[in-house]
Design a protein around this motif. Structure first.
Motif, PDB file in Angstrom:
ATOM      1  N   LYS A  69      27.411 -30.624  44.875  1.00 24.74           N
ATOM      2  CA  LYS A  69      28.639 -31.396  44.708  1.00 24.74           C
ATOM      3  C   LYS A  69      28.276 -32.866  44.532  1.00 24.74           C
ATOM      4  CE  LYS A  69      33.194 -32.260  46.569  1.00 24.74           C
ATOM      5  NZ  LYS A  69      34.183 -31.979  47.580  1.00 24.74           N
ATOM      6  N   VAL A  70      28.738 -33.439  43.421  1.00 24.43           N
ATOM      7  CA  VAL A  70      28.465 -34.845  43.113  1.00 24.43           C
ATOM      8  C   VAL A  70      29.734 -35.646  43.346  1.00 24.43           C
ATOM      9  CG1 VAL A  70      27.721 -36.462  41.332  1.00 24.43           C
ATOM     10  CG2 VAL A  70      26.794 -34.141  41.352  1.00 24.43           C
ATOM     11  N   TYR A  71      29.612 -36.732  44.108  1.00 27.20           N
ATOM     12  CA  TYR A  71      30.740 -37.616  44.370  1.00 27.20           C
ATOM     13  C   TYR A  71      30.635 -38.820  43.435  1.00 27.20           C
ATOM     14  CZ  TYR A  71      31.415 -34.877  48.602  1.00 27.20           C
ATOM     15  OH  TYR A  71      31.631 -33.847  49.481  1.00 27.20           O
ATOM     16  N   PRO A  72      31.743 -39.169  42.776  1.00 23.71           N
ATOM     17  CA  PRO A  72      31.717 -40.286  41.821  1.00 23.71           C
ATOM     18  C   PRO A  72      31.757 -41.642  42.525  1.00 23.71           C
ATOM     19  CG  PRO A  72      33.915 -39.364  41.915  1.00 23.71           C
ATOM     20  CD  PRO A  72      33.053 -38.531  42.831  1.00 23.71           C
ATOM     21  N   GLU A  73      30.616 -42.062  43.027  1.00 27.66           N
ATOM     22  CA  GLU A  73      30.528 -43.346  43.703  1.00 27.66           C
ATOM     23  C   GLU A  73      29.164 -43.960  43.434  1.00 27.66           C
ATOM     24  OE1 GLU A  73      29.448 -42.206  48.219  1.00 27.66           O
ATOM     25  OE2 GLU A  73      31.447 -41.554  47.596  1.00 27.66           O
ATOM     26  N   VAL A  74      29.023 -45.232  43.742  1.00 28.59           N
ATOM     27  CA  VAL A  74      27.757 -45.929  43.568  1.00 28.59           C
ATOM     28  C   VAL A  74      27.289 -46.409  44.926  1.00 28.59           C
ATOM     29  CG1 VAL A  74      26.629 -47.898  42.444  1.00 28.59           C
ATOM     30  CG2 VAL A  74      28.436 -46.645  41.254  1.00 28.59           C
ATOM     31  N   PRO A  75      26.071 -46.081  45.350  1.00 28.12           N
ATOM     32  CA  PRO A  75      25.136 -45.197  44.662  1.00 28.12           C
ATOM     33  C   PRO A  75      25.637 -43.757  44.675  1.00 28.12           C
ATOM     34  CG  PRO A  75      24.289 -45.742  46.844  1.00 28.12           C
ATOM     35  CD  PRO A  75      25.556 -46.546  46.644  1.00 28.12           C
ATOM     36  N   PRO A  76      25.123 -42.945  43.755  1.00 29.73           N
ATOM     37  CA  PRO A  76      25.595 -41.560  43.666  1.00 29.73           C
ATOM     38  C   PRO A  76      25.363 -40.795  44.972  1.00 29.73           C
ATOM     39  CG  PRO A  76      24.113 -42.089  41.848  1.00 29.73           C
ATOM     40  CD  PRO A  76      24.083 -43.242  42.783  1.00 29.73           C
ATOM     41  N   LYS A  77      26.322 -39.984  45.328  1.00 33.89           N
ATOM     42  CA  LYS A  77      26.216 -39.144  46.526  1.00 33.89           C
ATOM     43  C   LYS A  77      26.266 -37.702  46.052  1.00 33.89           C
ATOM     44  CE  LYS A  77      28.711 -37.924  50.749  1.00 33.89           C
ATOM     45  NZ  LYS A  77      29.903 -38.178  51.556  1.00 33.89           N
ATOM     46  N   VAL A  78      25.213 -36.932  46.412  1.00 32.19           N
ATOM     47  CA  VAL A  78      25.129 -35.532  46.025  1.00 32.19           C
ATOM     48  C   VAL A  78      24.877 -34.717  47.283  1.00 32.19           C
ATOM     49  CG1 VAL A  78      23.910 -33.835  44.602  1.00 32.19           C
ATOM     50  CG2 VAL A  78      24.156 -36.175  43.778  1.00 32.19           C
ATOM     51  N   GLU A  79      25.644 -33.637  47.448  1.00 31.09           N
ATOM     52  CA  GLU A  79      25.484 -32.752  48.609  1.00 31.09           C
ATOM     53  C   GLU A  79      25.173 -31.341  48.141  1.00 31.09           C
ATOM     54  OE1 GLU A  79      28.396 -34.822  51.914  1.00 31.09           O
ATOM     55  OE2 GLU A  79      29.155 -33.111  50.787  1.00 31.09           O
ATOM     56  N   TYR A  80      24.394 -30.661  48.949  1.00 31.33           N
ATOM     57  CA  TYR A  80      24.004 -29.279  48.666  1.00 31.33           C
ATOM     58  C   TYR A  80      24.461 -28.383  49.808  1.00 31.33           C
ATOM     59  CZ  TYR A  80      21.166 -31.436  45.101  1.00 31.33           C
ATOM     60  OH  TYR A  80      20.767 -32.165  44.011  1.00 31.33           O
ATOM     61  N   THR A  81      25.020 -27.236  49.436  1.00 29.20           N
ATOM     62  CA  THR A  81      25.529 -26.265  50.399  1.00 29.20           C
ATOM     63  C   THR A  81      25.128 -24.880  49.923  1.00 29.20           C
ATOM     64  OG1 THR A  81      27.461 -27.694  50.718  1.00 29.20           O
ATOM     65  CG2 THR A  81      27.624 -25.438  51.555  1.00 29.20           C
ATOM     66  N   LEU A  82      24.800 -24.011  50.869  1.00 33.07           N
ATOM     67  CA  LEU A  82      24.531 -22.623  50.495  1.00 33.07           C
ATOM     68  C   LEU A  82      25.821 -21.955  50.037  1.00 33.07           C
ATOM     69  CD1 LEU A  82      22.156 -21.318  53.319  1.00 33.07           C
ATOM     70  CD2 LEU A  82      21.559 -21.841  50.955  1.00 33.07           C
ATOM     71  N   THR A  83      25.709 -21.137  49.018  1.00 37.46           N
ATOM     72  CA  THR A  83      26.832 -20.298  48.605  1.00 37.46           C
ATOM     73  C   THR A  83      26.887 -19.103  49.555  1.00 37.46           C
ATOM     74  OG1 THR A  83      25.450 -18.973  47.147  1.00 37.46           O
ATOM     75  CG2 THR A  83      26.517 -20.921  46.175  1.00 37.46           C
ATOM     76  N   GLU A  84      27.881 -18.265  49.385  1.00 37.67           N
ATOM     77  CA  GLU A  84      27.948 -17.036  50.185  1.00 37.67           C
ATOM     78  C   GLU A  84      26.699 -16.191  49.953  1.00 37.67           C
ATOM     79  OE1 GLU A  84      30.815 -13.131  50.529  1.00 37.67           O
ATOM     80  OE2 GLU A  84      31.747 -15.041  49.970  1.00 37.67           O
ATOM     81  N   THR A  85      26.248 -16.127  48.718  1.00 39.33           N
ATOM     82  CA  THR A  85      25.025 -15.377  48.391  1.00 39.33           C
ATOM     83  C   THR A  85      23.821 -16.012  49.076  1.00 39.33           C
ATOM     84  OG1 THR A  85      25.941 -14.708  46.268  1.00 39.33           O
ATOM     85  CG2 THR A  85      23.549 -14.558  46.512  1.00 39.33           C
TER      86      THR A  85
END
Length: 108
Positions: A69-85
């Motif tokens: 998930k990328v958040y539209p901000e400066v500096p860029p904020k990106v988060e990672y999450t496990l899917t159900e799989t």
């Protein structure tokens, strides 16, 4: 997910194809506790380079194991999450923890 023709017949081979790298297993281990930002993963997966982490996260996202998930901000904020799989790999990692603990205890 990869094209059907690239999926091995052997289920063990399929699992190894997705998570058969030590870095991917450690990334999954850290994401099992919840969503993480890139730099959090970089710090917690000791020894991994930025290039390798980026490459593995992209592979895991393409395989449907991780959401990005990328958040539209400066500096860029990106988060990672496990899917159900991705989260469904928890019992495999739990088994690895148990086996590794028992193995270590034999030599202590």
């Amino acid at each position: 997910m990869e094209a059907k023709k690239n999926i091995p017949d052997c289920p063990v081979e399929m699992t190894l194809k997705l998570i058969g790298d030590k870095w991917k297993v450690l990334i999954i281990r850290d994401l099992l506790t919840g969503t993480k930002r890139f730099n959090e993963l970089k710090r917690s997966v000791t020894g991994i380079t930025q290039k390798v982490l980026t490459s593995h996260l992209r592979d895991m996202e393409a395989a449907g194991l991780v959401d990005r998930k990328v958040y539209p901000e400066v500096p860029p904020k990106v988060e990672y999450t496990l899917t159900e799989t991705g989260y469904s790999l928890k019992p495999i990692l739990d088994s690895m923890v148990l086996w590794g603990t028992n193995y270590k205890n034999k030599f202590q």
